[in-house]
Design a protein around this motif. Structure first.
Motif, PDB file in Angstrom:
ATOM      1  N   TYR A 400      -9.276   0.219   3.547  1.00 51.97           N
ATOM      2  CA  TYR A 400      -9.549  -0.613   4.714  1.00 51.97           C
ATOM      3  C   TYR A 400     -10.895  -0.196   5.319  1.00 51.97           C
ATOM      4  O   TYR A 400     -11.247   0.988   5.321  1.00 51.97           O
ATOM      5  N   ASP A 407      -8.609  -9.043  10.491  1.00 50.61           N
ATOM      6  CA  ASP A 407      -7.791 -10.225  10.774  1.00 50.61           C
ATOM      7  C   ASP A 407      -6.464  -9.891  11.448  1.00 50.61           C
ATOM      8  O   ASP A 407      -5.732 -10.796  11.855  1.00 50.61           O
ATOM      9  N   THR A 430      -1.497 -10.727  10.387  1.00 47.64           N
ATOM     10  CA  THR A 430      -2.572 -11.685  10.641  1.00 47.64           C
ATOM     11  C   THR A 430      -1.979 -13.037  11.028  1.00 47.64           C
ATOM     12  O   THR A 430      -0.756 -13.232  10.959  1.00 47.64           O
ATOM     13  N   ARG A 434      -0.322 -12.467   6.629  1.00 47.76           N
ATOM     14  CA  ARG A 434      -0.603 -11.334   5.765  1.00 47.76           C
ATOM     15  C   ARG A 434      -0.173 -10.074   6.500  1.00 47.76           C
ATOM     16  O   ARG A 434      -0.196 -10.018   7.722  1.00 47.76           O
ATOM     17  N   TYR A 436      -0.322  -5.788   6.735  1.00 52.48           N
ATOM     18  CA  TYR A 436      -1.040  -4.565   6.378  1.00 52.48           C
ATOM     19  C   TYR A 436      -0.254  -3.339   6.843  1.00 52.48           C
ATOM     20  O   TYR A 436       0.117  -3.254   8.026  1.00 52.48           O
ATOM     21  N   LEU A 549      -3.458 -10.991  -3.212  1.00 57.29           N
ATOM     22  CA  LEU A 549      -4.087 -10.482  -1.998  1.00 57.29           C
ATOM     23  C   LEU A 549      -4.991 -11.544  -1.377  1.00 57.29           C
ATOM     24  O   LEU A 549      -5.645 -12.317  -2.071  1.00 57.29           O
ATOM     25  N   ASN A 550      -4.990 -11.539  -0.041  1.00 58.00           N
ATOM     26  CA  ASN A 550      -5.805 -12.457   0.771  1.00 58.00           C
ATOM     27  C   ASN A 550      -5.271 -13.881   0.818  1.00 58.00           C
ATOM     28  O   ASN A 550      -5.895 -14.746   1.426  1.00 58.00           O
ATOM     29  N   GLU A 551      -4.123 -14.130   0.189  1.00 57.63           N
ATOM     30  CA  GLU A 551      -3.446 -15.399   0.393  1.00 57.63           C
ATOM     31  C   GLU A 551      -2.383 -15.209   1.480  1.00 57.63           C
ATOM     32  O   GLU A 551      -1.950 -14.082   1.738  1.00 57.63           O
ATOM     33  N   HIS A 556      -0.581  -5.897   1.997  1.00 56.34           N
ATOM     34  CA  HIS A 556      -1.697  -4.991   1.747  1.00 56.34           C
ATOM     35  C   HIS A 556      -1.264  -3.561   2.033  1.00 56.34           C
ATOM     36  O   HIS A 556      -0.609  -3.284   3.044  1.00 56.34           O
TER      37      HIS A 556
END
Length: 647
Positions: A400, A407, A430, A434, A436, A549-551, A556
């Protein structure tokens, strides 16, 4: 005097007529013929009230339900198919036309009462054929109750399947089991289905009608389908090439099935292009390109044929059956039916609404299972029956740019208490869900020790550096009660804030919502206690692990052994679904097989804390930002409690 004599004579004649009516010879009719001539859909309990007309896809099924040669009929059904109305038509056909008494079972007594009030009673004022054989249809007495209807020559008992008493002393010609996937298959005195079949032993034309939407594989409907002599699916011809085929949903890689224009900008625009792609490759190369639209479905079904995949036996009307050589054969004694809502003619917008539902799933495990069960009429095969490799999680860890990525707008914590430690994990979310992993807390020692509790309180006050440079705090914490120092968790909730630090426990039953929060404080303990649907949360977590990832909904993990070590990764994938015999039949339940699973449980609780904020306190992740968290962190815990309570 003459008027009195005339009235008395009329009453006598009516009584004689009713008494002799069982001896009346009726012209034989099939179930479809009788229903189309006599049955009505009542106002209030039907989308389109009025005279019943059997739809093409329903004809063979309704006739099978009334066919004396078929002893057991099992339908694995979707919603929006009209089955409940078919069932009512079949039971009254068997009663009125064939004078067969029936016992109708719903999962529970309250649901049996609801079935009577919603489905049976509304028919009485609108179906003359029922009134002719039911002298007391318009009055409430011992012959017309929510549990029993006594007609001329037959009777109906409408009961719940949860009590063994409801199966005793109940000899009938017909037994009906509705929504059987929700039954307790063993209510304390053996297999309820076998008990049900005993009710019709010795009857000249004993018949069992079973039907249900389904949930997980291994339920009673799957068992009954597997026991059937023939299992039929509906094959209908393509309007372009005539190729017979089963309607199946397919997937993005299928060369057939439900399709839509993926180039459209919005989901609604995509749904509006819904069509079915014919299986025939040659048809796909024709001018029509194999595209079938919902408007053609009725004519396709009129030419449809129910075919058993394992025997080749087929029927078009549910009365006459043929083998693969087109030679007429005896009707199978035990019949199973599989059908989906793709065949339904009751869809307001046709296949458009089914595609709209599919596009709305967006990775939500609950919505996906509901679509599979209720729309496609299929058993949900649990996805997590094989353990995911923990190395996959190690490999996906990332660095990170700050402790809290840019986000992330909201942080929650899930905590767990053991006899020798207190442990917790902080997760950041987010706007597009998503997730984290932000931090891990573990304090060894007896949770009853003051220094351990002080460490928990200090952790809950912790702030983290956001990628935008601000400090961000923890908004809400859910901490598990189950079996380990529950009194400590109650104490910490009162110390840190009743609405900020909330005790929770996993649900004792399956398929519960991720989070259920009571409206008031538990009087005994002086705190709120939240129930977590643990299997629901684990389903969602494992589904989200598959998201790139990132969808939206991707998970994460930080490349930091202090927070996400090999041991933590092992815990996150510690559980698999395994078959277990329960009162509802075989269910697939999560089992950690003796492995540590605190990280997975705490992830569930953190998700539950987020859901509390959304459902109970109006959190909107898309409008939230880290600056909101700074203000909340700087507030006293007491003031924060007031803010939450006022929302």
């Amino acid at each position: 005097m003459n008027q009195i004599s005339q009235a008395s004579m009329q009453a006598i004649m009516q009584a004689v007529t009713r008494g002799l009516s069982p001896l009346k010879t009726q012209i034989p009719q099939t179930a479809v013929e009788w229903a189309d001539s006599n049955f009505y859909l009542p106002e209030g309990s039907s989308q389109i009230p009025g005279r019943w007309t059997t739809q093409p896809v329903q004809k063979a099924l309704l006739n099978m339900m009334g066919n004396d040669a078929i002893g057991t009929f099992t339908l694995q059904k979707p919603t929006r198919f009209g089955y409940t109305k078919m069932l009512c038509a079949a039971m009254w056909y068997l009663g009125v036309h064939k004078k067969r008494s029936a016992a109708i079972y719903q999962p529970t007594d309250p649901l049996a009462k609801k079935f009577t009030l919603d489905e049976v009673n509304p028919l009485l004022p609108v179906v003359p054929a029922i009134q002719e054989v039911f002298p007391d249809w318009s009055i409430n007495n011992e012959n017309n109750t929510v549990k029993k209807k006594v007609c001329t020559g037959f009777s109906f008992d409408i009961l719940g399947a949860e009590s063994p008493n409801n199966f005793r002393a109940m000899t009938k010609q017909v037994v009906i089991g509705d929504e059987m996937s929700s039954w307790k298959i063993n209510s304390g005195e053996g297999d309820n289905v076998k008990s049900l079949l005993k009710r019709i032993q010795g009857a000249s034309f004993g018949k069992a009608l079973f039907g249900s939407t389904v949930t997980f594989t291994g339920d009673v409907i799957e068992r009954l389908i597997n026991e059937a002599d023939c299992v039929f699916s509906f094959h209908i011809p393509c309007p372009h090439c005539g190729h017979r085929q089963i309607l199946e949903w397919g997937d993005k890689d299928s060369t057939y099935g439900m399709k839509w224009d993926t180039s459209q900008n919005s989901d609604e625009d995509k749904a509006q292009t819904a069509h079915y792609l014919c299986r025939n490759a040659e048809c796909q190369q024709s001018d029509e390109k194999g595209k079938i639209y919902y408007r053609s479905l009725t004519k396709m079904e009129e030419a449809g044929r129910w075919i058993c995949e394992k025997t080749g036996i087929w029927t078009e009307d549910g009365l006459s059956f043929f083998n693969e050589a087109n030679t007429r054969v005896k009707a199978p004694r035990r019949v199973g039916i599989k059908v989906s809502a793709l065949y339904s003619l009751n869809l307001t917008e046709g296949w458009i609404e089914l595609v709209r539902e599919w596009l709305d799933i967006k990775g939500d495990a609950d919505k996906l299972q509901a679509f599979w069960n209720l729309t496609l009429g299929l058993h949900w095969q649990p996805q997590n029956t094989k353990r995911k490799p923990y190395k996959d999680l190690l490999d996906r860890r990332e660095t990170y740019k700050a402790r809290v990525p840019k986000d992330v707008v909201y942080i929650t914590v899930g905590g767990d208490t053991q006899d020798n430690r207190m442990e917790a994990y902080a997760w950041g979310y987010t706007a597009d869900r998503r997730k984290y992993l932000i931090d891990r807390f573990i304090c060894m020692g007896d949770p009853r020790d003051q220094e351990v509790q002080d460490a928990v309180a200090e952790f809950c006050r912790k702030t983290y550096t956001h990628e935008n440079g601000s400090q961000m705090g923890i908004s809400r914490i859910l901490w598990d009660l189950a079996g380990h120092r529950a009194d400590v968790v109650y104490k910490l909730s009162k110390r840190i804030g009743l609405l900020r630090f909330i005790p929770c426990r996993g649900s004792s039953s399956y398929d519960q919502p991720l989070m259920t929060m009571p409206t008031g404080i538990n009087k005994k303990h002086g705190t709120y206690i939240i129930q977590i649907g643990t299997d629901t949360g684990k389903d969602q977590f494992y589904a989200d692990l598959e998201v790139p990832l990132n969808e939206p909904r991707a998970i994460h993990l930080p490349l930091d052994d202090e927070i996400c070590s090999k041991d933590v990764c092992k815990q996150l994938v510690s559980e698999v679904r395994k078959p277990k015999k329960t009162a509802q039949g075989t269910r697939f339940v999560y089992d950690n097989e003796g492995r540590r699973n605190e990280a997975l449980d705490c992830s569930n609780y953190a998700d539950g804390a987020l859901q509390v904020s959304i459902e109970k306190f109006g959190l909107n992740l898309s409008k939230h930002n880290s600056q909101t968290e700074v203000k909340q962190t700087s507030s006293s815990f007491a003031e924060l409690g007031k803010q939450l309570g006022a929302r």
